[in-house]
Design a protein around this motif. Structure first.
Motif, short mmCIF file in Angstrom:
data_model
loop_
_atom_site.label_atom_id
_atom_site.label_comp_id
_atom_site.label_asym_id
_atom_site.label_seq_id
_atom_site.Cartn_x
_atom_site.Cartn_y
_atom_site.Cartn_z
N GLU A 178 0.82 -1.22 0.00
CA GLU A 178 0.00 0.00 0.00
C GLU A 178 0.85 1.28 0.00
O GLU A 178 0.44 2.31 0.52
CB GLU A 178 -0.94 0.01 1.22
CG GLU A 178 -1.93 -1.14 1.26
CD GLU A 178 -2.87 -1.12 0.06
OE1 GLU A 178 -3.33 -0.03 -0.32
OE2 GLU A 178 -3.14 -2.21 -0.50
N GLU A 179 2.05 1.20 -0.56
CA GLU A 179 2.93 2.38 -0.64
C GLU A 179 3.08 2.82 -2.08
O GLU A 179 3.70 2.11 -2.89
CB GLU A 179 4.32 2.06 -0.04
CG GLU A 179 4.41 2.22 1.45
CD GLU A 179 4.20 3.66 1.90
OE1 GLU A 179 4.41 4.59 1.09
OE2 GLU A 179 3.78 3.86 3.06
N PRO A 180 2.52 3.98 -2.48
CA PRO A 180 2.66 4.46 -3.86
C PRO A 180 4.14 4.67 -4.23
O PRO A 180 4.97 5.01 -3.37
CB PRO A 180 1.91 5.79 -3.87
CG PRO A 180 1.02 5.74 -2.67
CD PRO A 180 1.73 4.89 -1.66
N HIS B 18 0.05 11.31 2.37
CA HIS B 18 1.47 11.68 2.34
C HIS B 18 1.63 13.16 2.00
O HIS B 18 2.43 13.88 2.62
CB HIS B 18 2.22 10.84 1.31
CG HIS B 18 2.47 9.42 1.74
ND1 HIS B 18 2.63 9.06 3.06
CD2 HIS B 18 2.64 8.27 1.01
CE1 HIS B 18 2.85 7.75 3.14
NE2 HIS B 18 2.86 7.25 1.90
N LEU B 19 0.87 13.62 1.00
CA LEU B 19 0.97 15.03 0.58
C LEU B 19 0.60 15.95 1.75
O LEU B 19 1.31 16.94 2.02
CB LEU B 19 0.05 15.29 -0.61
CG LEU B 19 0.51 14.76 -1.97
CD1 LEU B 19 -0.63 14.78 -2.99
CD2 LEU B 19 1.70 15.57 -2.50
N MET B 20 -0.48 15.64 2.43
CA MET B 20 -0.93 16.51 3.53
C MET B 20 0.02 16.44 4.72
O MET B 20 0.31 17.45 5.35
CB MET B 20 -2.34 16.10 3.96
CG MET B 20 -3.41 16.32 2.91
SD MET B 20 -3.50 18.03 2.34
CE MET B 20 -4.02 18.85 3.83
N ARG B 21 0.52 15.22 5.03
CA ARG B 21 1.39 15.07 6.20
C ARG B 21 2.77 15.71 5.97
O ARG B 21 3.31 16.38 6.85
CB ARG B 21 1.55 13.58 6.52
CG ARG B 21 2.52 13.29 7.68
CD ARG B 21 2.58 11.80 7.98
NE ARG B 21 3.03 11.03 6.83
CZ ARG B 21 4.34 10.87 6.51
NH1 ARG B 21 5.29 11.43 7.24
NH2 ARG B 21 4.68 10.13 5.46
N ILE B 22 3.32 15.50 4.76
CA ILE B 22 4.71 15.92 4.52
C ILE B 22 4.79 17.38 4.05
O ILE B 22 5.61 18.16 4.54
CB ILE B 22 5.38 14.98 3.50
CG1 ILE B 22 5.44 13.55 4.07
CG2 ILE B 22 6.78 15.48 3.14
CD1 ILE B 22 5.85 12.50 3.06
N LEU B 23 3.91 17.77 3.12
CA LEU B 23 3.99 19.13 2.58
C LEU B 23 3.10 20.10 3.33
O LEU B 23 3.38 21.30 3.39
CB LEU B 23 3.65 19.12 1.08
CG LEU B 23 4.53 18.22 0.21
CD1 LEU B 23 4.12 18.33 -1.25
CD2 LEU B 23 6.01 18.56 0.37
N GLY B 24 1.98 19.57 3.87
CA GLY B 24 1.14 20.34 4.79
C GLY B 24 0.79 21.73 4.34
O GLY B 24 0.24 21.96 3.25
N HIS C 82 6.75 8.68 -0.49
CA HIS C 82 6.95 9.49 0.72
C HIS C 82 8.41 9.94 0.85
O HIS C 82 8.69 11.03 1.37
CB HIS C 82 6.46 8.74 1.98
CG HIS C 82 7.31 7.60 2.40
ND1 HIS C 82 8.43 7.73 3.19
CD2 HIS C 82 7.20 6.26 2.13
CE1 HIS C 82 8.96 6.54 3.41
NE2 HIS C 82 8.24 5.62 2.78
N CYS C 83 9.36 9.14 0.35
CA CYS C 83 10.77 9.55 0.37
C CYS C 83 11.01 10.73 -0.59
O CYS C 83 11.76 11.67 -0.29
CB CYS C 83 11.68 8.39 -0.01
SG CYS C 83 11.67 7.05 1.18
N VAL C 84 10.37 10.66 -1.77
CA VAL C 84 10.49 11.76 -2.74
C VAL C 84 9.91 13.04 -2.15
O VAL C 84 10.52 14.12 -2.23
CB VAL C 84 9.77 11.39 -4.06
CG1 VAL C 84 9.68 12.60 -4.98
CG2 VAL C 84 10.48 10.24 -4.75
N LEU C 85 8.73 12.94 -1.51
CA LEU C 85 8.10 14.13 -0.94
C LEU C 85 8.92 14.71 0.21
O LEU C 85 8.97 15.94 0.38
CB LEU C 85 6.68 13.78 -0.47
CG LEU C 85 5.67 13.43 -1.57
CD1 LEU C 85 4.33 13.04 -0.95
CD2 LEU C 85 5.50 14.59 -2.54
N GLU C 86 9.56 13.85 0.99
CA GLU C 86 10.43 14.33 2.07
C GLU C 86 11.58 15.16 1.49
O GLU C 86 11.93 16.23 2.02
CB GLU C 86 10.99 13.15 2.87
CG GLU C 86 9.99 12.43 3.74
CD GLU C 86 9.66 13.19 5.02
OE1 GLU C 86 10.21 14.31 5.22
OE2 GLU C 86 8.83 12.67 5.80
N ALA C 87 12.19 14.67 0.40
CA ALA C 87 13.29 15.41 -0.24
C ALA C 87 12.78 16.74 -0.81
O ALA C 87 13.45 17.78 -0.69
CB ALA C 87 13.91 14.56 -1.36
#
Length: 942
Positions: free
Chosen positions: A313-315, A367-373, A330-335
């Protein structure tokens, strides 16, 4: 992978120029020049009848005269006394040269003239190389100075025993910088504060220069303590200054944000990456988060994420149906969160291609909401707005580009993207759709449909092939489309090797988002990287005004001048290179390179061209090229200059280094160009030394008639015509502008032509400004007793040039030409405001018809394409009116700058009546003191 780094595929152009034969002697001082002239050189003499005579010229044994082998003349007539020389002039800058039938066959850098005698005769000569010409110019000027000072030339002719330090210093001396120093130091071997002031103001284009400015430069660059104390710059200090960051070709004002950032987002080019996660080819190459980090650090403002279902369940982020390994979303969004605003505070666009199931779309949204917020821009677009918000208003915000659910949807149904890099899923969750606001992807149908129904916040993506076809078939429509809407262009899927398209092909149509494969070095990425450096590397560059104005005409495929834009002439002299390395992976020819240089212009089709220097054999340390080129630039705001250094090899020329720069970022004058490797890293100590100048386009004439007689008179002047629409009421308004446009063109043309004629009579090159003209004049109007023949009266707004006695014919022409220039300048200042206001009034009146053009055309019986043609011609006419009004404002500013330069140069060259009075009084005082001293000495003797 690399692309476009070598020119092996290009047709070979092995050339030997007029100046191919260089002197083998090392010139590092004035005495070297004198020795060389005593030994003599073969020079070509140009006669007024266009005949060319090859003669052997040398200084006579007594160092009193210049002699040559006569043909029919007596030998005593084939000589010029050094004491009769009034001026040594560089370049093809006498009437004999300009009217010669061989003008275009003569290198500007190899030509020089000796002006001598009471009636200012000229001996016009051409050397076999620029270096030999420099030796004669510097040597003769030194002779002239020494004779003026009343001393002999014996010191220069003595053979001195050199110490090791002197030999080492001579070996390290760059002759081209030595020649330059002597030229600007009144033929001394150092620059005092006044010499340096003149150089940095007249040649380097620095404003508000004072002696304090010179002293600061001397303190910063002069290595000797004595020089710093006494306020002069030696050859070593001058070399240090010319190689410092202050003399970099790139204008440091552009290293920070220098453009208006409050205009709509669609008015900017946006630095954009394609498949950012890939670091090699498109099919089997590796993926890596470093692709995002590198792109964001380089100022990229639009990155791409292709998101697919993954295990557990990980895009995942990857290219569909390829062998490239995936990355966790989620790794890409963190970077991205960490580096999004590392290089720029302006908005970052995430192009999200959603290929996920509904289940994993929910995870993606989380992921978008949690990481980029809070960084995500989620406000709905303003339905009443005609344009997108500005980059300034969207600072530190991340925009999502993607598909939006249709308004009638219950929140589940989506639609397929036309971007067939992999079709998006047919279903989309509402939460994800709600994150897409200012960059909603829509399908492009055609330009009429877009103009009627597309919203400012809707973005069309174009396949490279489609975009290039539209640019070719509908260039004007494409430009108009991009005034309101963002357009994204992505590479042809056949570019599996990650090669790049030419971004200029799309920028010229106004396309804002041209997606580049950042991992592929070469010409195309050089252009992209250089282009976005011009605004502080913030990732946004304001497009040319003609592409932003609501009503304007611009065709992207133009091969002629652009309406309303004044063309510029770019003059580039490639002087020398330094520390050019051997190309990587090369070893067939040994360790020494045979370099040559290409100067390329990239821009609209009318501007694209290239020129090359000759090859310098076996010299990578300090090859001397000394070749000048001239380029007409029709749209300066979209032009770039690229210097490419190659190693000449019959097997295939190899890339040494390059440097690319937007025309807007060029600093004028003598500049060093830091060369970069194929991958964009700076090559240690590898540079080109160049001279750059930008001037207005000049009137021409045939190549063999470049003299004063072929200036464009009013009868032969080209006037830009307004076009009939076929709508009577509108055509009547535009007809009122025709005489005003002719008057405006005449005002500007008369002023600029009069400046060009005055420049020619001053004997300076076409790139010289008026300050350089007056300074050149000051050196040739002085009498033996030290009082100038011409002086300026600075009491009026327009300085007057007054004779101080009888003048030779050539100086009488200078005075009359100067008066014509002042008269034409005065006319610009007095008449331009009135004409400017009338033109703008007509433009305002015409714009009242803009919204009614369709209905007015129908009433006049226009149908179909005739209506479209009328609208296009209306835009053309409005562009001409606005352009001519702007050019009048620029002409007025040009006059003010010209008069300031005349005033400053007259003061610097001691050509003012006030300073002449002081000098005369000082001279009389000194003469009286000397007479008293002599009488006292005689009395003591008696």
């Amino acid at each position: 992978p690399f692309q476009d780094g070598s020119r092996a595929g290009r047709e070979k152009k092995k050339t030997v120029s007029f100046s191919s034969s260089l002197s083998e002697k090392k010139i590092s001082s004035a005495s070297d020049c004198i020795h060389s002239m005593v030994e003599g050189s073969e020079l070509k003499k140009i006669r007024p009848n266009s005949r060319v005579y090859q003669r052997y010229y040398l200084l006579d044994a007594g160092l009193q005269a210049l002699c040559w082998e006569p043909s029919k003349k007596e030998s005593d007539k084939a000589r010029i006394s050094l004491s009769s020389i009034r001026e040594v002039r560089t370049g093809r800058n006498t009437e004999t040269f300009r009217t010669s039938g061989v003008y275009d066959q003569i290198s500007e850098d190899c030509a020089f003239s000796i002006i001598y005698g009471d009636i200012y005769e000229s001996l016009d000569l051409v050397a076999n190389s620029a270096e030999v010409a420099n030796i004669w110019v510097i040597g003769l000027r030194m002779c002239e100075l020494t004779i003026d000072n009343g001393s002999g030339l014996e010191d220069y002719s003595e053979n001195k025993k050199l110490t090791f330090v002197e030999v080492f210093h001579d070996f390290c001396t760059r002759p081209e910088i030595y020649f330059l120093l002597v030229q600007f130091s009144s033929n001394k071997e150092f620059l005092d504060t006044k010499d340096l002031m003149r150089f940095i103001e007249a040649e380097q284009g620095m404003a508000q220069v004072s002696e304090e400015t010179s002293l600061k430069l001397i303190q910063a660059h002069e290595p000797s303590e004595k020089g710093r104390e006494q306020g002069y710059l030696s050859l070593d200090g001058f070399t240090s200054y010319l190689t410092s960051a202050e003399c970099h070709l790139f204008d440091q004002e552009h290293s920070i944000i220098c453009q208006d950032m409050t205009q709509p987002l669609s008015h900017y080019y946006i630095n954009s990456s394609h498949n950012t996660y890939l670091i090699e080819d498109q099919f089997r190459g590796p993926s890596d988060i470093s692709g995002y980090i590198r792109a964001l650090k380089m100022g990229c403002r639009c990155v791409e994420l292709d998101v697919w279902d993954g295990a557990d369940e990980e895009p995942l982020v990857c290219t569909g149906h390829s062998l490239s390994p995936p990355l966790l979303l989620h790794c890409v969004l963190e970077a991205i969160r960490r580096f999004a605003f590392a290089a720029s505070e302006y908005p970052l666009i995430l192009c999200v291609e959603n290929h996920c199931s509904l289940r994993q779309q929910k995870v993606m949204w989380q992921h978008l909401m949690r990481i980029l917020g809070e960084k995500l821009y989620t406000d709905p677009p303003d339905e009443e707005a005609s344009y997108l918000p500005s980059p300034h208003a969207l600072r530190h915000r991340i925009l999502l580009k993607g598909k939006k659910l249709v308004p009638s949807s219950d929140g589940e149904d989506g639609e397929v993207s036309e971007e067939d890099e992999g079709a998006e899923m047919c279903q989309k969750i509402k939460e994800l759709s709600d994150l897409v606001n200012l960059c909603q992807s829509v399908t492009f149908i055609d330009f009429p449909t877009s103009s009627k129904s597309q919203k400012p916040w809707e973005v069309c993506s174009f396949h490279e092939s489609l975009a290039v076809r539209l640019a070719s078939e509908n260039p004007g429509d494409f430009v108009n489309h991009n005034k309101h809407f963002l357009s994204r262009v992505y590479p042809n899927p056949m570019r599996i090797d990650s090669s790049n398209m030419n971004p200029q092909d799309l920028w010229k149509c106004g396309c804002q988002i041209v997606s580049m494969n950042f991992q592929t070095a070469g010409l195309m990425m050089d252009l992209n990287t250089a282009w976005f450096r011009q605004n502080g590397n913030c990732g946004y560059v304001l497009r040319p005004a003609i592409m932003r104005q609501e009503v304007s005409y611009f065709s992207a495929d133009t091969r002629d001048t652009v309406p309303g834009v004044s063309p510029q002439l770019l003059h580039v002299k490639v002087i020398s290179g330094q520390n050019l390395p051997k190309p990587k992976g090369s070893g067939a020819k040994g360790d020494v390179v045979d370099p040559y240089v290409y100067v390329e212009i990239h821009g609209i089709p009318a501007d694209c061209t290239e020129r090359r220097t000759r090859t310098v054999s076996q010299n990578g340390d300090n090859p001397i090229f000394d070749e000048s080129f001239e380029f007409q630039i029709n749209l300066p705001e979209l032009a770039m200059v690229r210097f490419v250094v190659l190693d000449d090899d019959f097997i295939g020329d190899e890339f040494i280094g390059q440097y690319t720069i937007p025309l807007e970022c060029l600093q004028p004058g003598y500049r060093h160009v830091p060369l970069q490797s194929l991958t964009g890293e700076e090559l240690p100590h590898a540079k080109l030394f160049v001279h750059v100048a930008l001037t207005n386009r000049r009137g021409g004439g045939k190549p063999h008639k470049r003299g004063l007689s072929v200036r464009k008179a009013r009868k032969g002047r080209d006037y830009t015509a307004l076009r009939d629409l076929g709508i009577r009421a509108v055509d009547e308004v535009f007809k009122m502008a025709a005489p005003l446009l002719r008057e405006a063109t005449d005002l500007r043309g008369n002023m600029q032509n009069s400046v060009a004629v005055f420049r020619e009579l001053c004997g300076v090159s076409a790139v010289a400004n008026l300050m350089q003209c007056i300074l050149a004049l000051s050196s040739r109007v002085s009498e033996p007793e030290g009082m100038p023949l011409l002086l300026f009266d600075l009491r009026d707004q327009y300085p007057t040039l007054e004779p101080q006695g009888s003048l030779p014919d050539v100086l009488r022409r200078v005075v009359s030409t100067y008066e014509m220039m002042v008269q034409a300048s005065r006319a610009v200042m007095e008449l331009s405001d009135g004409i400017h206001d009338k033109i703008l009034h007509i433009q305002t009146t015409a714009m009242e018809f803009h919204e009614k053009l369709q209905s007015l055309g129908t009433k006049e019986g226009l149908k179909g394409s005739k209506v479209s043609r009328a609208v296009e011609r209306f835009s053309w006419n409005i562009t001409i009116l606005k352009g001519q009004a702007d050019l009048l404002k620029h002409a007025k500013a040009e006059v003010l700058e010209n008069m300031k330069q005349v005033r400053d140069a007259a003061l610097a060259g001691n050509l003012t009546k006030e300073r002449a009075g002081l000098r005369r009084a000082s001279s009389q005082t000194r003469r009286g003191h000397n007479e008293k001293l002599a009488m006292s000495t005689r009395g003591q003797s008696a």
